[in-house]
Design a protein around this motif. Structure first.
Motif, PDB file in Angstrom:
ATOM      1  N   PHE A 132      23.552  51.075  38.131  1.00  0.00           N
ATOM      2  CA  PHE A 132      23.599  52.514  37.877  1.00  0.00           C
ATOM      3  C   PHE A 132      23.376  53.294  39.164  1.00  0.00           C
ATOM      4  N   LEU A 133      24.297  54.201  39.409  1.00  0.00           N
ATOM      5  CA  LEU A 133      24.146  55.161  40.501  1.00  0.00           C
ATOM      6  C   LEU A 133      24.355  56.532  39.877  1.00  0.00           C
ATOM      7  N   GLU A 134      23.455  57.444  40.127  1.00  0.00           N
ATOM      8  CA  GLU A 134      23.553  58.730  39.460  1.00  0.00           C
ATOM      9  C   GLU A 134      24.923  59.375  39.733  1.00  0.00           C
ATOM     10  N   PRO A 135      25.437  60.125  38.761  1.00  0.00           N
ATOM     11  CA  PRO A 135      26.835  60.593  38.862  1.00  0.00           C
ATOM     12  C   PRO A 135      27.024  61.827  39.749  1.00  0.00           C
ATOM     13  N   LEU A 136      26.231  61.904  40.810  1.00  0.00           N
ATOM     14  CA  LEU A 136      26.279  63.056  41.708  1.00  0.00           C
ATOM     15  C   LEU A 136      27.666  63.256  42.322  1.00  0.00           C
ATOM     16  N   GLU A 137      28.371  62.150  42.595  1.00  0.00           N
ATOM     17  CA  GLU A 137      29.722  62.239  43.170  1.00  0.00           C
ATOM     18  C   GLU A 137      30.747  61.643  42.201  1.00  0.00           C
ATOM     19  N   SER A 138      30.443  61.712  40.927  1.00  0.00           N
ATOM     20  CA  SER A 138      31.391  61.269  39.891  1.00  0.00           C
ATOM     21  C   SER A 138      31.859  59.836  40.094  1.00  0.00           C
ATOM     22  N   THR A 139      30.940  58.943  40.398  1.00  0.00           N
ATOM     23  CA  THR A 139      31.350  57.579  40.714  1.00  0.00           C
ATOM     24  C   THR A 139      31.251  56.622  39.532  1.00  0.00           C
ATOM     25  N   SER A 140      30.723  57.091  38.393  1.00  0.00           N
ATOM     26  CA  SER A 140      30.505  56.146  37.287  1.00  0.00           C
ATOM     27  C   SER A 140      31.805  55.534  36.803  1.00  0.00           C
ATOM     28  N   ILE A 141      32.769  56.381  36.499  1.00  0.00           N
ATOM     29  CA  ILE A 141      34.046  55.854  36.018  1.00  0.00           C
ATOM     30  C   ILE A 141      34.781  55.137  37.152  1.00  0.00           C
ATOM     31  N   HIS A 142      34.588  55.632  38.357  1.00  0.00           N
ATOM     32  CA  HIS A 142      35.217  54.959  39.506  1.00  0.00           C
ATOM     33  C   HIS A 142      34.719  53.518  39.641  1.00  0.00           C
ATOM     34  N   LEU A 143      33.417  53.324  39.452  1.00  0.00           N
ATOM     35  CA  LEU A 143      32.864  51.968  39.579  1.00  0.00           C
ATOM     36  C   LEU A 143      33.360  51.062  38.446  1.00  0.00           C
ATOM     37  N   ILE A 144      33.578  51.654  37.280  1.00  0.00           N
ATOM     38  CA  ILE A 144      34.173  50.874  36.183  1.00  0.00           C
ATOM     39  C   ILE A 144      35.576  50.426  36.611  1.00  0.00           C
ATOM     40  N   GLN A 145      36.311  51.395  37.133  1.00  0.00           N
ATOM     41  CA  GLN A 145      37.683  51.117  37.556  1.00  0.00           C
ATOM     42  C   GLN A 145      37.724  50.037  38.633  1.00  0.00           C
ATOM     43  N   GLU A 146      36.814  50.135  39.604  1.00  0.00           N
ATOM     44  CA  GLU A 146      36.763  49.128  40.675  1.00  0.00           C
ATOM     45  C   GLU A 146      36.460  47.746  40.094  1.00  0.00           C
ATOM     46  N   GLY A 147      35.518  47.720  39.158  1.00  0.00           N
ATOM     47  CA  GLY A 147      35.154  46.450  38.529  1.00  0.00           C
ATOM     48  C   GLY A 147      36.352  45.826  37.823  1.00  0.00           C
ATOM     49  N   ILE A 148      37.118  46.654  37.135  1.00  0.00           N
ATOM     50  CA  ILE A 148      38.292  46.149  36.410  1.00  0.00           C
ATOM     51  C   ILE A 148      39.368  45.678  37.389  1.00  0.00           C
ATOM     52  N   THR A 149      39.621  46.502  38.411  1.00  0.00           N
ATOM     53  CA  THR A 149      40.666  46.161  39.381  1.00  0.00           C
ATOM     54  C   THR A 149      40.369  44.812  40.044  1.00  0.00           C
ATOM     55  N   LYS A 150      39.116  44.650  40.417  1.00  0.00           N
ATOM     56  CA  LYS A 150      38.756  43.395  41.096  1.00  0.00           C
ATOM     57  C   LYS A 150      38.775  42.224  40.113  1.00  0.00           C
ATOM     58  N   LEU A 151      38.431  42.490  38.868  1.00  0.00           N
ATOM     59  CA  LEU A 151      38.490  41.408  37.875  1.00  0.00           C
ATOM     60  C   LEU A 151      39.932  40.949  37.683  1.00  0.00           C
ATOM     61  N   ILE A 152      40.841  41.908  37.641  1.00  0.00           N
ATOM     62  CA  ILE A 152      42.256  41.539  37.479  1.00  0.00           C
ATOM     63  C   ILE A 152      42.716  40.719  38.685  1.00  0.00           C
ATOM     64  N   GLU A 153      42.298  41.164  39.865  1.00  0.00           N
ATOM     65  CA  GLU A 153      42.675  40.439  41.097  1.00  0.00           C
ATOM     66  C   GLU A 153      42.160  39.007  41.075  1.00  0.00           C
ATOM     67  N   LEU A 154      40.995  38.832  40.490  1.00  0.00           N
ATOM     68  CA  LEU A 154      40.329  37.526  40.557  1.00  0.00           C
ATOM     69  C   LEU A 154      40.260  36.853  39.193  1.00  0.00           C
ATOM     70  N   PHE A 155      41.180  37.227  38.349  1.00  0.00           N
ATOM     71  CA  PHE A 155      41.125  36.731  36.969  1.00  0.00           C
ATOM     72  C   PHE A 155      41.324  35.214  36.920  1.00  0.00           C
ATOM     73  N   PRO A 156      40.502  34.521  36.129  1.00  0.00           N
ATOM     74  CA  PRO A 156      40.641  33.061  36.053  1.00  0.00           C
ATOM     75  C   PRO A 156      42.031  32.647  35.577  1.00  0.00           C
ATOM     76  N   ALA A 157      42.360  31.423  35.901  1.00  0.00           N
ATOM     77  CA  ALA A 157      43.713  30.921  35.604  1.00  0.00           C
ATOM     78  C   ALA A 157      43.964  30.812  34.109  1.00  0.00           C
ATOM     79  N   PHE A 158      45.212  31.070  33.763  1.00  0.00           N
ATOM     80  CA  PHE A 158      45.639  30.848  32.384  1.00  0.00           C
ATOM     81  C   PHE A 158      46.161  29.417  32.299  1.00  0.00           C
TER      82      PHE A 158
END
Lengths: 503, 512
Positions: free
Chosen positions: A333-359
């Motif tokens: 958690f980082l306080e939403p002073l610079e509106s980063t909450s949704i951004h951090l969610i987005q970063e987490g998702i983007t990196k998960l897709i990049e590093l998604f385990p093999a099918f």
């Protein structure tokens, strides 16, 4: 492969939507467990421009999304009383002016300030000029001129955004289960979570779990004991109260953050209401006093009961551990002073897709799924850097100012800063030099906006600015201002633009 | 500075009326580029002197005579245009480096310069190529042009032309190029002191003066060491240099060689390699042999053979490594005085440009240079480390060897510190694992350079991005075929590099 997301807030549904879309042709079965009883925190109604790329990747139509989430446009954040009481500035999405001879424009502006020669720095950022005039336009893609060199984001109702993405995800085959997780089962061989048990006894097995359960970190912490890095010595605000109110004023294309004695207030204008909140430090103000501070500042009539949140600033030691990836508030958690909450969610998702385990259908049963440690290590390294750099930028707002009028501001005044931030401040004050980095949410123009916005006038500037004749600089500066004025003239009022754009 | 002090300033100080006295020492490409860029960017802030020893530093052969596309902007920063460069030197165009029989594993590819790859499939272009088992070289117009000895300027504002994705740098003769730069210095108001250093007087890690062999004594606020690998000023300040390996180099010329290739050709392996570069009307061969102390004699013998050859321009021995700090007290070491990387890539020139940019951004404001020094050294260490990663990746063949143990030993022989090793391992491991490109802040070599390198070194990921299975492969195949065919059709129509260069020179002659 079966993936289970725990939590139906913004993080959960953003994750579900992105994975379902990105892996639509693969055998990825997604289940999302949500509980009405638990509810969601509804973080971050204001966003960064990156959200547009997220939506675009999903193929979301901007107009449709804005209508359904009651969104408005956002050109930046107005910071009130942060540098000193009675003063404000806007941190825009974009740079100030254009480089001259490879030197940043703000350097020339700083030197010219001595003679009050070139007006205000904000005159050279279209985003600020438009925000102050309550105007908006969509920048022309690829146009090189200053009036098109700005970014924009949205202010929206995050619960509506979650609902929007819920519908989107379900159309793509995401399975939703209503229920409260009461137990998790671990695979004794590899330590992975093998299944969740819901209150009604239903058991949900999966190969991979995404923990979007919020602060409590149901899987990443309660089951896998990731551990938490506590950053509250640097960012001691630990509570927030949120309340919506009627919108009574003009629809501003910017979020407002007002510094208070023991924290700060947010104000986020949406189409149908205004979102408000008070982030504060319980060490310096009582909950009641904090609520009063918030309610006193509202534009209009309160529309709901104030909601109270408690948090501890920091991040999990592991964002990804075993077969669990924490995204959103369960990650940190980082306080939403610079509106980063949704951004951090987005970063987490983007990196998960990049590093998604093999099918690999041969391997992906709940007992044999092997997740490469390389993916986990890389994910954790990248996310850790992201959090750390945002932390420093947030802390900058609290320490780069002239306030010592309350115990909280005195606390910051006497704080020993992280070396990384102290070095940045030193080089800025010495010669207006920004110690830059390439990977992170906030690049040099953002640092300049806050440093100058909060009155940190450096002692010297880059000496290269002297190589350019004053008249030449003035003439270039005038051309920039004229370009912005022209853009401003062509732009519509924010409300009028929205009405037309969304009609 | 304490953060409480930050509000003491209400406005920026007036520029210091006393100009900063800068003295550059060295007869080298770095000295001349430093002088010209500082003069252009800071003429009103500094007084600039250049102490010019009689002979050019032979260590300038350590640039390998190749520069990346960024050289164009560096020249502009010195008010030097491409036409001037071509009319006044024997420089030539380069689409990159052709590695032939490289590394004993017979790797063969053109390390071409390229604009960022574009992809319309929601995933990186290299992942698409890997998925379709395509050779990246066929998609690099610069590489194909280099292989066919063709050159033309990449067109601007014609995005549909395959050539518009190419970038080019230059091949240069280090002596000719230095003479050209010196001639530009003589046209500027830069004080030239033609003399050599006898002694540097140092007090508390600060150089107070330089005593020259003409008897004069030179004082300055800031000294810039551009003496090449001798690092004449830095060596007086007791800075430690970390040496990774040692190398003997000889540069031979082949006059009247007119077969212009728009690239240089590098062959061999990490311990013995050679680079051939083609200039206007001649070619040059740079031969390099690394040695550890026990093998020094044999390497020196090879070097001596080359030295005795009639067409040898220069022979030197050099330590490959870097000073721990490039800025000490009031002295900054630029380029080869600070760090030396083997010129089998264009890393040395890239570092030179980065040194210059860093210095210009941090040119001191007063005699208190503590903050500038700290920041300069921080960036310098990262730049050198990141550039070295590329060179290490060019010689790392662990992916080819079965037994990890033996490879590791071989690889670590070049003395890689654990931090650099970790950064390299992360890059290589992630790429080999799933084709993921790991980047660090502001690397001298960009993602495209790394992708081309990995393909060239035949590093193939064990698996691909999971998204690869999510695209319509028939569409992709069609598009890839179209792209490849467009390049294959265009390259034969391009003019030979020699003809293009000649016509370019004729055109310039007519214009002037």
């Amino acid at each position: 492969m079966h993936l289970c997301i725990v939590g139906g807030g913004s993080a959960g549904w953003m994750t579900a939507a992105a994975l379902a879309k990105k892996f639509s042709r693969q055998k990825l079965q997604i289940t999302l467990v949500e509980s009405e009883e638990i509810g969601t925190v509804g973080v971050g109604e204001a966003t960064l421009p990156h959200i547009r790329f997220f939506n675009q990747t999903l193929g979301i139509d901007e107009r449709d999304f804005m209508r359904k989430t009651k969104a408005t446009f956002k050109l930046g954040i107005e910071f009130v009383d942060w540098g000193t009481k009675g003063q404000s500035y806007i941190h825009p999405f974009g740079d100030f002016g254009e480089k001259i001879n490879s030197v940043d424009f703000y350097q020339y502006w700083l030197l010219a300030q001595k003679n009050n020669d070139m007006g205000k720095l904000e005159d050279y950022a279209f985003g600020i000029a438009a925000a102050k005039s309550n105007k908006f336009t969509i920048p022309e893609l690829g146009a090189p001129d200053l009036k098109n060199s700005f970014g924009y984001a949205y202010q929206f109702d995050s619960s509506l955004y979650a609902k929007y993405l819920r519908e989107f995800s379900c159309k793509l085959g995401v399975n939703t289960i209503e229920g409260k997780v009461v137990n998790t089962s671990l695979n004794e061989t590899n330590g992975n979570i093998s299944a969740l048990t819901l209150e009604n006894g239903q058991r949900i097995s999966a190969d991979l779990f995404v923990d979007c359960s919020g602060f409590r970190g149901l899987l990443i912490e309660q089951s896998l004991q990731s551990g938490y890095q506590d950053w509250s010595n640097w960012l001691p605000c630990d509570r927030a109260i949120a309340v919506p109110c009627e919108r009574t004023q003009q629809l501003t294309p910017f979020t407002r953050s007002t510094a208070k004695e023991a924290g700060w207030l947010w104000r986020i204008p949406l189409q149908h209401r205004t979102g408000n909140g008070h982030v504060y430090c319980s060490q310096f103000i009582s909950d009641d006093a904090a609520q009063n501070t918030l309610l006193e500042q509202l534009d209009g009539k309160v529309l709901a009961e104030p909601r109270k949140l408690r948090f501890k600033t920091g991040r999990r030691n592991h964002f990804w551990k075993k077969n669990v990836i924490a995204i959103g508030l369960s990650a940190g958690f980082l306080e939403p002073l610079e509106s980063t909450s949704i951004h951090l969610i987005q970063e987490g998702i983007t990196k998960l897709i990049e590093l998604f385990p093999a099918f690999d259908d041969q391997q992906t049963t709940s007992n044999t799924l092997t997740i490469d440690e390389l993916d986990i290590t890389e994910y954790n390294a990248q996310m850790g850097l992201e959090y750390e750099r945002i932390r420093d930028f947030l802390l900058l707002h609290y320490v780069a100012n002239d306030r010592s009028d309350s115990p909280m501001w005195a606390y910051f005044k006497n704080m020993t800063l992280p070396d990384s931030l102290q070095e940045k401040l030193d080089s800025w004050m010495h010669r207006a030099y920004i110690q830059r980095y390439e990977i992170g949410a906030f690049l040099p123009p953002s640092w300049v906006a806050v440093l100058l916005g909060q009155n940190l006038i450096p002692h010297n500037v880059d000496p290269r600015v002297q190589a350019f004749g004053t008249n030449d600089i003035r003439s270039k500066a005038n051309a920039m201002r004229e370009d912005i004025k022209l853009g401003l003239h062509q732009a519509e009022g924010h409300q009028a633009f929205l009405n037309r754009y969304l009609s | 500075m304490n953060k409480n002090e930050v509000h003491e300033a209400n406005s920026v100080n007036s520029p210091n009326s006393k100009k900063l006295d800068i003295v550059i020492y060295g007869h080298s490409i770095a000295a001349f580029i430093s002088a010209l860029t500082i003069h252009n960017a800071l003429a009103d802030h500094v007084t600039l002197s250049l102490i010019l020893p009689a002979d050019q530093a032979h260590s300038d052969i350590l640039y390998g005579g190749t520069s990346p596309p960024d050289a164009y902007n560096l020249h502009l920063a010195m008010d030097i245009s491409e036409p001037e460069l071509f009319q006044e030197t024997n420089s030539s165009f380069s689409f990159g480096t052709h590695y032939q029989n490289w590394n004993g594993e017979k790797f063969d590819w053109v390390q071409a310069f390229s604009l960022p790859f574009t992809s319309q499939y929601g995933m990186d272009f290299h992942q698409v190529l890997l998925k379709h088992k395509q050779n990246l070289q066929a998609y690099l117009v610069g590489a194909q042009s280099a292989l066919h000895d063709k050159f033309a300027h990449p067109p601007q504002n014609q995005p549909a032309s395959p050539l518009s994705r190419a970038e080019y740098g230059y091949n240069f003769d280090y002596q000719n190029y230095a003479l050209f730069l010196l001639s530009k210095i003589k046209q500027r108001k830069i004080r030239l002191i033609q003399s050599d250093l006898l002694e540097a007087k140092v007090v508390d890690e600060h150089i107070t003066s330089l005593r020259l062999n003409d008897g004069s004594c030179i004082e300055a606020d800031l000294f810039i060491d551009c003496s090449g690998t001798d690092a004449r000023l830095m060596s007086t300040l007791g800075v430690k240099k970390r040496v990774h390996s040692k190398i003997n180099l000889s540069l031979l010329t082949n006059e009247n060689d007119t077969q212009m290739k728009p690239c240089n050709i590098v062959s061999g392996h990490v311990n013995a390699w050679q680079s051939t570069l083609y200039l206007q009307n001649s070619s040059q061969v740079l031969k390099a042999a690394s040695f550890v102390d026990s093998a020094e004699n044999s390497a020196k013998e090879t070097s001596a053979e080359n030295k005795n050859s009639a067409n040898t321009i220069a022979s030197i021995s050099a330590d490959i490594g870097a000073q721990e700090q490039a800025w000490v007290g009031n002295c900054v070491a630029i380029s080869l005085s600070a760090a030396v990387l083997e010129p089998f890539s264009n890393a040395p020139f890239r570092l030179l440009k980065l040194d210059i940019e860093r210095l210009l951004e941090l040119i001191p404001i007063s005699n208190n240079m503590r903050i500038e020094q700290k920041e300069y050294n921080r960036r310098y260490r990262l730049d050198v480390q990141h550039a070295r990663l590329f060179n290490l990746a060019l010689t790392d063949t662990r992916h080819f060897l079965q037994h990890e143990h033996s490879t590791k030993n071989q690889f670590l022989a070049s003395d890689v510190d654990s931090d650099t090793q970790a950064l390299l391992d992360r890059k290589l491991a992630q790429y080999l694992h799933r084709g993921l490109m790991v980047s660090y802040d502001y690397e001298p070599f960009n993602t495209e350079d790394w992708i081309i390198l990995h393909f060239g070194m035949r590093r193939f990921p064990r698996r691909l991005d999971s998204l690869c299975d999510n695209i319509d492969n028939s569409d992709v195949k069609q598009h890839l075929l179209h792209t490849k065919n467009a390049i294959a059709a265009m390259v034969p129509k391009m003019p030979p590099c020699s003809l293009y260069t000649q016509k370019f020179l004729n055109y310039l002659k007519r214009q002037s």
